[in-house]
Design a protein around this motif. Structure first.
Motif, PDB file in Angstrom:
ATOM      1  N   HIS A 253      56.597 -31.991 -63.153  1.00 19.11           N
ATOM      2  CA  HIS A 253      57.339 -31.595 -61.957  1.00 19.11           C
ATOM      3  C   HIS A 253      58.746 -32.172 -61.971  1.00 19.11           C
ATOM      4  N   VAL A 257      61.838 -29.888 -61.761  1.00 15.77           N
ATOM      5  CA  VAL A 257      62.778 -30.018 -60.652  1.00 15.77           C
ATOM      6  C   VAL A 257      64.202 -30.141 -61.180  1.00 15.77           C
ATOM      7  N   ILE A 284      55.318 -25.762 -59.779  1.00 13.57           N
ATOM      8  CA  ILE A 284      55.548 -27.002 -59.046  1.00 13.57           C
ATOM      9  C   ILE A 284      54.630 -27.101 -57.839  1.00 13.57           C
TER      10      ILE A 284
END
Length: 667
Positions: A253, A257, A284
Motif C-alpha cells: 500500500h 500510495v 489499496i
C-alpha cells in the motif's frame, strides 16, 4: 478360581491370591466370586465382597461405565485399561486403571486393577488439564497395527480429527496434498525407531483445514509405540499469516500510495485522472469495483474507457444536482457518504433501488467528493465492495486524500486548456486567496508577477497546518517561465502538500519531492525553502534547496540565517537534505522570499538581503505593512516573479529567544 488340582492350577491360584495388584474373579453378571488379598486389604473382608457386583464399588457415574465395560468384555472385546475411581469403605476415591479379561469356557471375568501412585495420579491430572478444553491431544500409536489411541480418553479435538477411525492410514488420507509426502517420510522414520516432529495441515471430519504440530517419542516394547502430543496451531498459524499479510499489504500500500500519488500529480488529461481512480486504486482498499465521474455542464461524466467497460453507464449523464442519489448528494454538500449494506443505502436513498437491481453483487459503498480549492465539487469517486464492509477511519482519510489529489490534478489539467485560464488557475492554486491562520501567529503573503511580459510564472508559497501544533512555511521557484514552469509548480505544490501532511521532518519532505521530480524523467528544476515552526517553543527546522536565506528582524535589528542547503529539486536523485535548527522568538519577524526580491543581474543577493532586512526591521510589528513596503521597494527590480511570506509569533514561546544584533549591517 480353583485352588486344587494339578500343580499348575495351584500355582495360578497362589499367584492370583498373592498378586500385588487388587484383582477379583466375577461371574458374567459382574458379581464377585473371589477377591485376592490385595483387594480385600482395600475393601474389607472377603465374605462381605462375595456376591456384590464389582462395579458397585465404583464412584458415581463410573459405576455405570464399569457395568458397560463388563458387558463389552463378555462379547470377547478386549479393551485397554480404563481409568475408574474405586471407593473403599469409609475412604476417599482411589484413581485406578481397570482391565477386564474373560476366562475362556468358564463364564468368568477377571477384573484387574492398577492403583495409581501419587506421582502417577499427578501426571494423570496434568494430562487432563493439558487436554481438557484445549486444542491438544495426548496420543499413542501402535506401530504394529497402525491404531491410535488417546491416552486420557476422548477429547473434542480428537473426535474432530479422528472420530471413530483412529487408523494411521485413514488419518494420512486427510493430510493436505502439499504436506502428505513430507509427513509420510517422517512416519517411515518413526517406524525405524526415530522420534517424530512435524507441522502440517489436515482436513478435519467437517472438511475444514487445520494446522497441527505433532511431537512424539519412540517407545520400544511389545508392541513398539509412538507416544506424543498433537497441538492444534491453526489460530496461531492464521495469526502469523494475517500479520505477514498485513505487513506485505502495508508495504504494498505504501508503494502504491506513492506511485499513484505521483501519477495523479503528473496526470495530463481528465480521462487519465478518472481512469486512475476507477482502476488502479482498487488494490489499496480491497474493493471489487470503482467509478469516478466529473461534473461537466451540470452533468456527471466519466471517461470513454469507463463507458466502454460499462462501469458507469447507469450513472453517466445524470444531473449532478440530483440529490435523490448518493453521488448527487455528495457533490452538492461535499460530504462523503459511507454505507455498509444495501439496506442502509435504500433507507437513506429510496430512489436508488432501481440502480441497485442492476448491481446485485454490490454490498457496501464509499462515496467521496473530488474537490479542488473552490467550494464546488469537481466530481465524485465511489469505491464498491462485494461484501458488507466498514470503512475504517484510515481508509476514509486515504480516500479523501486521493480525492483531494485528484481534484488538484483536475484543476491543473483544466487550467491547461488555455494559457490565460492556466495563468489564473495556477495563481489561484499556488497562491490561495487565504492561507491558513493561527491564533498565536500572524502571517502575511505577497505575490508579484514579473513585468517582463510573462503571464504564467513559477514562484510559489504555501502555509501548511501540521500535527503537534506545528506549521510548515514554504517558498519556492520553478526554473523558467510559461506553461511548463506553471505545470511544474502545480506538481510540486500538490506533491509537497501530500508529503508534508504525512511527514514532520522537512528534510524527508524535500527529499521525497525531489525523488518525485527526478523519477518523472522531465527536466524540471526548482529552488525551495521549507521551514517547520513549533508554535509552542518557536523551534524552527529548515531544509533548503538553493533558496535565498531567511531574514529574521526585530525593532532592534536584523540578521540573516542561512540554513545548510542542498541542490535544487529535480537535479540529483536520492539527495538527502540536511535539517538546520534555530529559534523564532516571539518579538522576531521572519521573511521567506524567492530570489526575484533580492537578486538580479544588477543587484547581488547580499545587497538585496541587507535592504530587505533593514526595511523589515523598521516594520517588524506590522506584517501587512511590511509586505507592502517590500513589494513597493523590490530591491532587485521587477524583472522576475516575486513570492514572499512573512510571519511573527504573537505570544511568548517556552524556549529562550535568540539574541539579535542591535546594529544594522552596512550595505
Amino acid at each position: 478360581m480353583r485352588a486344587s488340582g494339578d500343580d499348575s492350577e495351584t500355582v495360578l491360584a497362589g499367584a492370583f491370591e498373592h498378586a500385588p495388584e487388587p484383582m477379583v474373579l466375577t461371574r458374567t453378571d459382574g458379581t464377585i466370586v473371589h477377591a485376592n488379598g490385595a483387594f480385600t486389604d482395600l475393601f474389607g473382608e472377603h465374605d462381605t465382597l462375595v456376591g456384590r457386583a464389582w462395579h458397585e464399588l465404583l464412584d458415581g457415574d463410573d459405576a455405570q461405565r464399569g457395568a458397560a465395560l463388563h458387558s463389552e468384555a463378555l462379547t470377547g472385546r478386549r479393551e485397554r485399561r480404563v481409568r475408574l475411581r474405586l471407593v473403599p469403605p469409609g475412604g476417599h476415591p482411589l484413581i485406578s486403571e481397570v482391565e477386564l479379561r474373560p476366562l475362556p469356557g468358564q463364564e468368568r471375568v477377571v477384573v484387574l486393577t492398577h492403583l495409581l501412585s501419587s506421582e502417577e495420579a499427578d501426571l494423570r491430572v496434568v494430562g487432563e488439564l493439558r487436554t481438557d478444553n484445549s486444542d491438544s491431544v495426548l496420543w499413542s500409536l501402535d506401530l504394529s497395527t497402525g491404531h491410535m489411541d488417546e491416552l486420557f480418553g476422548p477429547t473434542p479435538l480428537g473426535a474432530l480429527l479422528v472420530g471413530n477411525e483412529p487408523e494411521l492410514e485413514r488419518i494420512l488420507e486427510r493430510v493436505h496434498p502439499d504436506d502428505v509426502a513430507r509427513v509420510r517420510d517422517a512416519v517411515s522414520g518413526a517406524f525405524a525407531g526415530r522420534d517424530y516432529e512435524q507441522r502440517f495441515r489436515v482436513f478435519d471430519r467437517l472438511g475444514d483445514e487445520r494446522s497441527l504440530h505433532v511431537r512424539a517419542r519412540f517407545v520400544s516394547g511389545d508392541p513398539d509405540r509412538l507416544v506424543g502430543i498433537v497441538d492444534d496451531v491453526t489460530e496461531h498459524v492464521q495469526l502469523v499469516r494475517r500479520l505477514a499479510d498485513r505487513r506485505r499489504t502495508e508495504a504494498e500500500h505504501g508503494r502504491l500510495v506513492t506511485d499513484l500519488s505521483a501519477k495523479l500529480v503528473s496526470a495530463t488529461t481528465v480521462d487519465e485522472v478518472m481512469d486512475l481512480l476507477s482502476e488502479e486504486f482498487l488494490p489499496i482498499f480491497g474493493g471489487f469495483h470503482a467509478v469516478a465521474l466529473y461534473v461537466e455542464n451540470g452533468l456527471l461524466r466519466t471517461s470513454p474507457s469507463a463507458r466502454e467497460r460499462g462501469n458507469a453507464e447507469a450513472i453517466d449523464g445524470r444531473p449532478a444536482d440530483d440529490t435523490d442519489y448518493p453521488m448527487g448528494a455528495v457533490i452538492q454538500d461535499r460530504q462523503p457518504r459511507f454505507f455498509e449494506s444495501r439496506a442502509e443505502v435504500v433507507s437513506r436513498f429510496p430512489a436508488a433501488v432501481d440502480l441497485l437491481r442492476s448491481t446485485s453483487r454490490s454490498q457496501a459503498w464509499a462515496t467521496v467528493p473530488i474537490f479542488g480549492d473552490g467550494k464546488v465539487a469537481l466530481g465524485v469517486w465511489q469505491m464498491v465492495w462485494d461484501r458488507p464492509h466498514h470503512v475504517s477511519r484510515d481508509e476514509r482519510a486515504l480516500m479523501l486524500t486521493f480525492a483531494g489529489l485528484a481534484g488538484q490534478a483536475l484543476q491543473r489539467i483544466k487550467a491547461q486548456e488555455a494559457e490565460l485560464e492556466l495563468a489564473d488557475a495556477v495563481q489561484r492554486r499556488m497562491l490561495p486567496r487565504q492561507v491558513a491562520s493561527f491564533p498565536d501567529m500572524d502571517i502575511a503573503t505577497k505575490y508579484l508577477p514579473s513585468r517582463a511580459g510573462w503571464r504564467v510564472c513559477g514562484d510559489f508559497y504555501d502555509v501548511i497546518e501540521l500535527p503537534e501544533n506545528k506549521v510548515g512555511l514554504l517558498v519556492g521557484d520553478v526554473q523558467g517561465h510559461g506553461v511548463e514552469a506553471a505545470a511544474a509548480m502545480g506538481q510540486i505544490r500538490v506533491a509537497f502538500r501530500a508529503y508534508a501532511s504525512n511527514q514532520s521532518d522537512p528534510g524527508v519532505v524535500l527529499g521525497e519531492t525531489n525523488r518525485l521530480l527526478t523519477d518523472t524523467g522531465e527536466i524540471v528544476f526548482a529552488t525551495c525553502g521549507y521551514l517547520v515552526v513549533d508554535r509552542e517553543t518557536g523551534v524552527m527546522q529548515a531544509a533548503w534547496a538553493g533558496q535565498p536565506p531567511v531574514v529574521l528582524a526585530s525593532a532592534a535589528g536584523y540578521r540573516i540565517w542561512e540554513p545548510e542547503t542542498g541542490p535544487p529539486l529535480g537535479v540529483l536523485p536520492d539527495t538527502e537534505y540536511t535539517v538546520t535548527t534555530s529559534v523564532l522568538a516571539h518579538d522576531t519577524t521572519l521573511l521567506l522570499c524567492s530570489d526575484g526580491l533580492v537578486e538580479s543581474s544588477e543587484v547581488n543577493m547580499q545587497e538585496g538581503l541587507d535592504k530587505v532586512g533593514q526595511a523589515l526591521s523598521e516594520n517588524a510589528a506590522a506584517l501587512e505593512e511590511a509586505a507592502h513596503v517590500l513589494a513597493d521597494m523590490a530591491p532587485a527590480g521587477r524583472g522576475d516573479d516575486i513570492a514572499l511570506l512573512i510571519t511573527r509569533m504573537t505570544r511568548s514561546v517556552r524556549s529562550v529567544p535568540e539574541t539579535f544584533s542591535t546594529a544594522v549591517p552596512a550595505t
